[in-house]
Write a protein that holds these residues in place. Structure first.
Motif, PDB file in Angstrom:
ATOM      1  N   SER A 175      37.141  -6.489  82.987  1.00  0.00           N
ATOM      2  CA  SER A 175      37.363  -6.872  84.386  1.00  0.00           C
ATOM      3  C   SER A 175      36.167  -6.366  85.184  1.00  0.00           C
ATOM      4  O   SER A 175      35.313  -5.655  84.662  1.00  0.00           O
ATOM      5  CB  SER A 175      38.667  -6.271  84.911  1.00  0.00           C
ATOM      6  OG  SER A 175      38.556  -4.874  84.998  1.00  0.00           O
ATOM      7  N   LEU A 176      36.128  -6.726  86.464  1.00  0.00           N
ATOM      8  CA  LEU A 176      35.015  -6.264  87.291  1.00  0.00           C
ATOM      9  C   LEU A 176      35.113  -4.770  87.596  1.00  0.00           C
ATOM     10  O   LEU A 176      34.123  -4.148  87.959  1.00  0.00           O
ATOM     11  CB  LEU A 176      34.969  -7.072  88.585  1.00  0.00           C
ATOM     12  CG  LEU A 176      34.622  -8.550  88.418  1.00  0.00           C
ATOM     13  CD1 LEU A 176      34.679  -9.252  89.760  1.00  0.00           C
ATOM     14  CD2 LEU A 176      33.259  -8.712  87.798  1.00  0.00           C
ATOM     15  N   ASN A 177      36.292  -4.205  87.463  1.00  0.00           N
ATOM     16  CA  ASN A 177      36.468  -2.782  87.721  1.00  0.00           C
ATOM     17  C   ASN A 177      36.205  -1.916  86.496  1.00  0.00           C
ATOM     18  O   ASN A 177      35.994  -0.720  86.630  1.00  0.00           O
ATOM     19  CB  ASN A 177      37.892  -2.510  88.224  1.00  0.00           C
ATOM     20  CG  ASN A 177      38.158  -3.186  89.535  1.00  0.00           C
ATOM     21  OD1 ASN A 177      37.250  -3.369  90.345  1.00  0.00           O
ATOM     22  ND2 ASN A 177      39.406  -3.590  89.739  1.00  0.00           N
ATOM     23  N   ASN A 178      36.258  -2.500  85.311  1.00  0.00           N
ATOM     24  CA  ASN A 178      36.089  -1.746  84.080  1.00  0.00           C
ATOM     25  C   ASN A 178      35.073  -2.461  83.197  1.00  0.00           C
ATOM     26  O   ASN A 178      35.353  -3.522  82.655  1.00  0.00           O
ATOM     27  CB  ASN A 178      37.439  -1.617  83.366  1.00  0.00           C
ATOM     28  CG  ASN A 178      37.372  -0.679  82.190  1.00  0.00           C
ATOM     29  OD1 ASN A 178      36.371  -0.025  81.959  1.00  0.00           O
ATOM     30  ND2 ASN A 178      38.456  -0.614  81.439  1.00  0.00           N
ATOM     31  N   VAL A 179      33.901  -1.874  83.043  1.00  0.00           N
ATOM     32  CA  VAL A 179      32.847  -2.517  82.272  1.00  0.00           C
ATOM     33  C   VAL A 179      32.808  -2.058  80.819  1.00  0.00           C
ATOM     34  O   VAL A 179      32.039  -2.595  80.023  1.00  0.00           O
ATOM     35  CB  VAL A 179      31.466  -2.282  82.913  1.00  0.00           C
ATOM     36  CG1 VAL A 179      31.397  -2.929  84.280  1.00  0.00           C
ATOM     37  CG2 VAL A 179      31.128  -0.818  82.978  1.00  0.00           C
TER      38      VAL A 179
END
Length: 84
Positions: A37-41
């Motif tokens: 996700s954009l919060n967890n790379v």
């Protein structure tokens, strides 16, 4: 193939096992991207790392990419093709 010439091919069973191991690494990389996700790379980093390992290990350590300069060519059995 002479008696002194080393065997350079894997057996069928070891080739199948190696294919399965590295294909599972590749599929693990695809699966890791599904958690991104954009919060967890971190899933993206793990996916790229698994992709890298699934291609780099077979090509570098198990491939024939480094055997070109060390290949033993017999001069007596090598014949020119005659065509240019």
């Amino acid at each position: 193939m002479s008696v002194n010439e080393p065997e350079r091919e894997n057996s069928l069973l070891s080739s199948i096992i190696l294919f399965i191991v590295f294909f599972v690494l590749f599929l693990g990389g695809i699966f890791a991207f599904s958690w991104g996700s954009l919060n967890n790379v971190w899933p993206f980093a793990i996916g790229i790392g698994l992709f890298f390992l699934s291609f780099w290990i077979p090509q570098t350590f198990m491939g024939r990419s480094d055997s070109g300069s060390k290949a033993m060519v017999r001069a007596k059995t090598r014949k020119p093709s005659g065509e240019f």
